[in-house]
Design a protein around this motif. Sequence first.
Motif, PDB file in Angstrom:
ATOM      1  N   ASP A 259       0.977  -1.032  -0.148  1.00 43.61           N
ATOM      2  CA  ASP A 259      -0.067   0.058   0.263  1.00 43.61           C
ATOM      3  C   ASP A 259       0.917   1.269  -0.120  1.00 43.61           C
ATOM      4  O   ASP A 259       0.504   2.211  -0.919  1.00 43.61           O
ATOM      5  CB  ASP A 259      -0.866  -0.053   1.061  1.00 43.61           C
ATOM      6  CG  ASP A 259      -1.982  -1.153   1.094  1.00 43.61           C
ATOM      7  OD1 ASP A 259      -2.170  -1.527   0.040  1.00 43.61           O
ATOM      8  OD2 ASP A 259      -2.787  -1.142   2.187  1.00 43.61           O
TER       9      ASP A 259
ATOM     10  N   ALA B  69       2.178   2.561  -3.440  1.00 40.28           N
ATOM     11  CA  ALA B  69       1.253   2.924  -4.184  1.00 40.28           C
ATOM     12  C   ALA B  69       0.780   4.371  -3.596  1.00 40.28           C
ATOM     13  O   ALA B  69       0.564   5.255  -4.367  1.00 40.28           O
ATOM     14  CB  ALA B  69       0.059   2.305  -4.239  1.00 40.28           C
ATOM     15  N   TYR B  70       0.813   4.554  -2.314  1.00 41.16           N
ATOM     16  CA  TYR B  70       0.537   5.879  -1.789  1.00 41.16           C
ATOM     17  C   TYR B  70       1.461   7.050  -1.269  1.00 41.16           C
ATOM     18  O   TYR B  70       1.282   8.002  -1.608  1.00 41.16           O
ATOM     19  CB  TYR B  70      -0.229   5.690  -0.502  1.00 41.16           C
ATOM     20  CG  TYR B  70      -0.350   6.713   0.551  1.00 41.16           C
ATOM     21  CD1 TYR B  70       0.456   6.845   1.767  1.00 41.16           C
ATOM     22  CD2 TYR B  70      -1.053   7.648   0.302  1.00 41.16           C
ATOM     23  CE1 TYR B  70       0.290   7.619   2.480  1.00 41.16           C
ATOM     24  CE2 TYR B  70      -1.270   8.792   0.947  1.00 41.16           C
ATOM     25  CZ  TYR B  70      -0.427   8.783   2.384  1.00 41.16           C
ATOM     26  OH  TYR B  70      -0.326   9.787   3.090  1.00 41.16           O
TER      27      TYR B  70
ATOM     28  N   SER C  18       0.043   5.635  -9.490  1.00 40.51           N
ATOM     29  CA  SER C  18      -0.152   5.010  -8.138  1.00 40.51           C
ATOM     30  C   SER C  18      -1.517   5.081  -8.008  1.00 40.51           C
ATOM     31  O   SER C  18      -2.110   4.126  -7.208  1.00 40.51           O
ATOM     32  CB  SER C  18       0.555   5.645  -7.147  1.00 40.51           C
ATOM     33  OG  SER C  18       0.052   6.907  -6.746  1.00 40.51           O
TER      34      SER C  18
ATOM     35  N   TYR D 101      -3.407   1.587  -7.106  1.00 38.72           N
ATOM     36  CA  TYR D 101      -3.930   1.414  -5.879  1.00 38.72           C
ATOM     37  C   TYR D 101      -5.211   0.868  -5.774  1.00 38.72           C
ATOM     38  O   TYR D 101      -5.661  -0.080  -5.241  1.00 38.72           O
ATOM     39  CB  TYR D 101      -3.747   2.611  -4.961  1.00 38.72           C
ATOM     40  CG  TYR D 101      -3.934   2.487  -3.409  1.00 38.72           C
ATOM     41  CD1 TYR D 101      -3.005   2.494  -2.564  1.00 38.72           C
ATOM     42  CD2 TYR D 101      -5.386   2.318  -3.127  1.00 38.72           C
ATOM     43  CE1 TYR D 101      -3.086   2.570  -1.306  1.00 38.72           C
ATOM     44  CE2 TYR D 101      -5.760   2.654  -1.633  1.00 38.72           C
ATOM     45  CZ  TYR D 101      -4.683   2.291  -0.691  1.00 38.72           C
ATOM     46  OH  TYR D 101      -4.946   2.174   0.492  1.00 38.72           O
TER      47      TYR D 101
END
Length: 473
Positions: A224, A227-228, A411, A415
């Motif tokens: 996670d 992607a963040y 992203s 995500y």
Amino acid sequence: MPRNTKLPHPYFIKYMSFIVSHPNYSGLSIKSKNNGEYRWLAPADTEIGKDRIKWCIGKAYELKLIGDISQIYPGIYADVMLEIHPTKCKVCQICGNSMSLFYHYPSKNFLKSLNDTFNSYYTICDHISYIWDDLMINGVSKIDLASFFIEKGDLKLNPQTATKDEIINSLEYACRKGNKKCLSPGAMSNFPDRFDGFHSYNRCCRETQDLGRSQENLRTYTKDRRAYEYWSDGNIHAANQFMGSSFFNGISADHIGPISLGFIHDPLYLQPMLSGENSSKRDRLTIIDIENIIKIQNRTGVSPISWYSARLWDYIQNNYKNKSDKTLLVYRDMLKQNVVNFMFILHYILTLCPKNGKNFLIQAYIEPKRNYFNWTYSFNNMGKVISKKTRHFTARNQNEFDRYKRIALESIYEYNKKDNRKNNSDLNRDECAKLAQICQYIEANIPNTQVIALFNELMAMIQIRLISKYQEP
């Protein structure tokens, strides 16, 4: 290879005009079609191709690469065209992406070894400098990285003392001028066939020529945070520099507040930690972490949390004392759900605001970070910036902000298309209505300040609801 028949990307058309009109190419033969387009392609056995070769040999004399005709060597065309290229980056004819002309991208064998070693999922289109920084962000120590690169390139460097730039530059040169096969260029040499001396399609589209959207060419995020993290607040460039400094030699850099929970990526909130401990910590939040974060916040006045999670952090720091481990897990879940909702909203804006959504997100939340990349920082051991100087840009780092922008946008899609998440967005009816209003404002070209204010209201609504939802009975 057959000639590409696809229409050139608009960015490539602009690139051609830029190159043809640049003084570095004055006198290099090129003709125009009846419609005004350039005849970029000219095989070596044509009259234009022969003229280009003569011009290139003359340029080699001018650049003092050779002193007489007997010194002409294989690869001289590539050396000349790389030397005179004004940006050292070329736009792809197919997809319009810009890539370095230096050997800055992992070969397939090197990539396999790198991904196996560090349990990563990079692609052959990822710049080696980005890979280095990203691995460090994800907890790999500078010594481990340096040792891997130096061993693969058989470089005469000391992993304890060599800098990132020294290692990458040495490896690039060993691959470009030596016999090492670790790295490849963004575009292969192709003079005199192409006016600028390089293939019209870049590495991104070399195999498939399908607008660069093949599985190989898209980044796959398995964590996670990967992607963040590029949407977090903080001085992201300074944080990357601090993580690569001697302070973290032989040890991993840990985000005290996990960026996957909404905390910022900033040198002030980094701490040394053994690699194994960092990997096992993942997104856990402990009492010690919370208290360390509060101490840094009180000492520096810098908020540890990104703007869209600020209310949650206020709630946590005012209520964490004497709480059980179970409550800390609740705090983590609350923060994580907020990040899920935020990433969903970004995706919604990109997909439901096709006219202006992308530009709004860039102008409102990405461009304000551009200035961070213009400086080289010095730090004390607590991550505080004690001095900065105007950054020296090179062919390798001049497009760093553009890469950051591209990855931040990619992203969002990566995500939200993962189907194995424990959490899904949980916006209620009122929050969805507010989001729809935001999209209407964006597409109606309402000033960004007003849209940002609405976005702030929406994230406040979500956080207040989450506090109520996750609050202990």
